[in-house]
Design a protein around this motif. Structure first.
Motif, mmCIF file in Angstrom:
data_model
loop_
_atom_site.group_PDB
_atom_site.id
_atom_site.type_symbol
_atom_site.label_atom_id
_atom_site.label_comp_id
_atom_site.label_asym_id
_atom_site.label_seq_id
_atom_site.Cartn_x
_atom_site.Cartn_y
_atom_site.Cartn_z
ATOM 1 N N ILE A 76 20.389 26.306 106.093
ATOM 2 C CA ILE A 76 20.136 27.717 105.779
ATOM 3 C C ILE A 76 21.092 28.189 104.684
ATOM 4 N N ILE A 77 22.368 27.829 104.811
ATOM 5 C CA ILE A 77 23.375 28.287 103.847
ATOM 6 C C ILE A 77 23.175 27.652 102.471
ATOM 7 N N PHE A 78 22.965 26.343 102.436
ATOM 8 C CA PHE A 78 22.959 25.631 101.156
ATOM 9 C C PHE A 78 21.572 25.380 100.573
ATOM 10 N N PHE A 79 20.523 25.641 101.344
ATOM 11 C CA PHE A 79 19.175 25.478 100.801
ATOM 12 C C PHE A 79 18.369 26.772 100.884
ATOM 13 N N SER A 80 18.213 27.300 102.085
ATOM 14 C CA SER A 80 17.320 28.448 102.269
ATOM 15 C C SER A 80 17.791 29.691 101.533
ATOM 16 N N VAL A 81 19.053 30.014 101.643
ATOM 17 C CA VAL A 81 19.552 31.228 100.983
ATOM 18 C C VAL A 81 19.406 31.122 99.462
ATOM 19 N N PRO A 82 19.855 30.023 98.822
ATOM 20 C CA PRO A 82 19.641 29.937 97.367
ATOM 21 C C PRO A 82 18.160 29.897 96.979
ATOM 22 N N ALA A 83 17.342 29.162 97.728
ATOM 23 C CA ALA A 83 15.915 29.070 97.389
ATOM 24 C C ALA A 83 15.228 30.416 97.579
ATOM 25 N N PHE A 84 15.528 31.101 98.670
ATOM 26 C CA PHE A 84 14.919 32.409 98.914
ATOM 27 C C PHE A 84 15.371 33.418 97.861
ATOM 28 N N THR A 85 16.639 33.357 97.489
ATOM 29 C CA THR A 85 17.150 34.242 96.441
ATOM 30 C C THR A 85 16.428 33.975 95.128
ATOM 31 N N LEU A 86 16.253 32.712 94.805
ATOM 32 C CA LEU A 86 15.556 32.339 93.576
ATOM 33 C C LEU A 86 14.108 32.824 93.583
ATOM 34 N N VAL A 87 13.408 32.608 94.677
ATOM 35 C CA VAL A 87 12.011 33.048 94.769
ATOM 36 C C VAL A 87 11.926 34.570 94.700
ATOM 37 N N THR A 88 12.842 35.251 95.366
ATOM 38 C CA THR A 88 12.844 36.717 95.340
ATOM 39 C C THR A 88 13.098 37.242 93.931
ATOM 40 N N MET A 89 14.107 36.693 93.264
ATOM 41 C CA MET A 89 14.414 37.142 91.900
ATOM 42 C C MET A 89 13.251 36.833 90.955
ATOM 43 N N ASN A 90 12.665 35.653 91.084
ATOM 44 C CA ASN A 90 11.519 35.313 90.238
ATOM 45 C C ASN A 90 10.340 36.244 90.501
ATOM 46 N N SER A 91 10.144 36.627 91.749
ATOM 47 C CA SER A 91 9.064 37.566 92.074
ATOM 48 C C SER A 91 9.323 38.929 91.444
ATOM 49 N N ILE A 92 10.557 39.374 91.511
ATOM 50 C CA ILE A 92 10.912 40.660 90.891
ATOM 51 C C ILE A 92 10.693 40.589 89.383
ATOM 52 N N PHE A 93 11.172 39.509 88.762
ATOM 53 C CA PHE A 93 10.982 39.358 87.315
ATOM 54 C C PHE A 93 9.503 39.272 86.959
ATOM 55 N N PHE A 94 8.725 38.625 87.819
ATOM 56 C CA PHE A 94 7.292 38.514 87.565
ATOM 57 C C PHE A 94 6.625 39.885 87.608
ATOM 58 N N VAL A 95 6.957 40.671 88.612
ATOM 59 C CA VAL A 95 6.363 42.011 88.733
ATOM 60 C C VAL A 95 6.773 42.878 87.544
ATOM 61 N N LEU A 96 8.051 42.818 87.176
ATOM 62 C CA LEU A 96 8.507 43.584 86.011
ATOM 63 C C LEU A 96 7.781 43.138 84.741
ATOM 64 N N SER A 97 7.603 41.835 84.589
ATOM 65 C CA SER A 97 6.883 41.316 83.419
ATOM 66 C C SER A 97 5.426 41.749 83.438
ATOM 67 N N ALA A 98 4.822 41.749 84.614
ATOM 68 C CA ALA A 98 3.423 42.172 84.723
ATOM 69 C C ALA A 98 3.271 43.632 84.305
ATOM 70 N N PHE A 99 4.192 44.482 84.754
ATOM 71 C CA PHE A 99 4.134 45.890 84.347
ATOM 72 C C PHE A 99 4.356 46.041 82.843
ATOM 73 N N LEU A 100 5.255 45.244 82.298
ATOM 74 C CA LEU A 100 5.513 45.296 80.863
ATOM 75 C C LEU A 100 4.277 44.865 80.077
ATOM 76 N N ILE A 101 3.640 43.793 80.517
ATOM 77 C CA ILE A 101 2.419 43.325 79.849
ATOM 78 C C ILE A 101 1.332 44.385 79.945
ATOM 79 N N LYS A 102 1.182 44.961 81.131
ATOM 80 C CA LYS A 102 0.150 45.982 81.322
ATOM 81 C C LYS A 102 0.424 47.210 80.463
ATOM 82 N N SER A 103 1.665 47.653 80.407
ATOM 83 C CA SER A 103 1.970 48.841 79.610
ATOM 84 C C SER A 103 1.779 48.571 78.122
ATOM 85 N N ASN A 104 2.122 47.375 77.673
ATOM 86 C CA ASN A 104 1.901 47.031 76.266
ATOM 87 C C ASN A 104 0.417 46.878 75.963
#
Length: 183
Positions: A76-104
């Protein structure tokens, strides 16, 4: 992505401010991409070899002929937490990028460019889903202590190359071109 990285790594004159900024940005991203996993790996190896650390926190690499993290809390400490953090951050960046693409796209009146951006958006959605779901299954496997989820994770990870091929090569445009060439 590949084209962007290719452009960032091309040999350019040193006198250009823009190229200097690109090179610095590339070096920063490279440093980040290599140093974070290295820090996690070194930390886990150090903790595994320090004697005063409680056994629950030690990964026990190579224990019982298993080349993975054996202890559940350490997983959990050395795999799940970093992997979940990575997936969460990528999801946030994806949503932000989607809004940016849509607004443009809304600002742009050129229908052809809007169509291209829409196609790119769905391509990014496919890639993000493929990569994100795989790692979410891995995180869930660690937390659930269920070997079935580990098997699913391993299969998904093993077939990512095939899935990427299908995403890129199984499009209508590629199939149409292939049929045209084989006739």
């Amino acid at each position: 992505m590949w084209r962007r990285m290719r452009r960032l790594t091309q040999i350019v004159p040193v006198t250009s401010r823009r190229s200097s900024l690109r090179r610095k940005r590339f070096l920063f991203y490279s440093l980040y991409a290599w140093s974070v996993p290295l820090a996690i790996s070194l930390t886990s190896v150090m903790i595994d070899n320090i004697e005063n650390v409680p056994e629950a926190y030690k990964p026990h690499f190579g224990f019982d002929d298993i080349c993975w993290i054996v202890v559940n809390l350490a997983q959990i400490i050395f795999f799940s937490v970093p992997a979940f953090t990575l997936v969460t951050m990528n999801s946030i960046f994806f949503v932000l990028s989607a809004f940016l693409i849509k607004s443009n796209a809304m600002k742009n009146s050129n229908d052809q460019q809007v169509s291209v951006e829409r196609i790119n958006f769905f391509l990014y959605l496919k890639l993000g889903s493929l990569m994100g779901i795989t790692w979410l299954v891995g995180v869930f496997a660690t937390v659930s202590y269920n070997n079935v989820f580990w098997d699913i994770f391993e299969v998904l990870n093993s077939f990512q190359g095939l899935f990427l091929f299908l995403i890129f090569a199984a499009s209508k445009k590629v199939n149409k071109h292939f049929r045209k060439r084989t006739k």
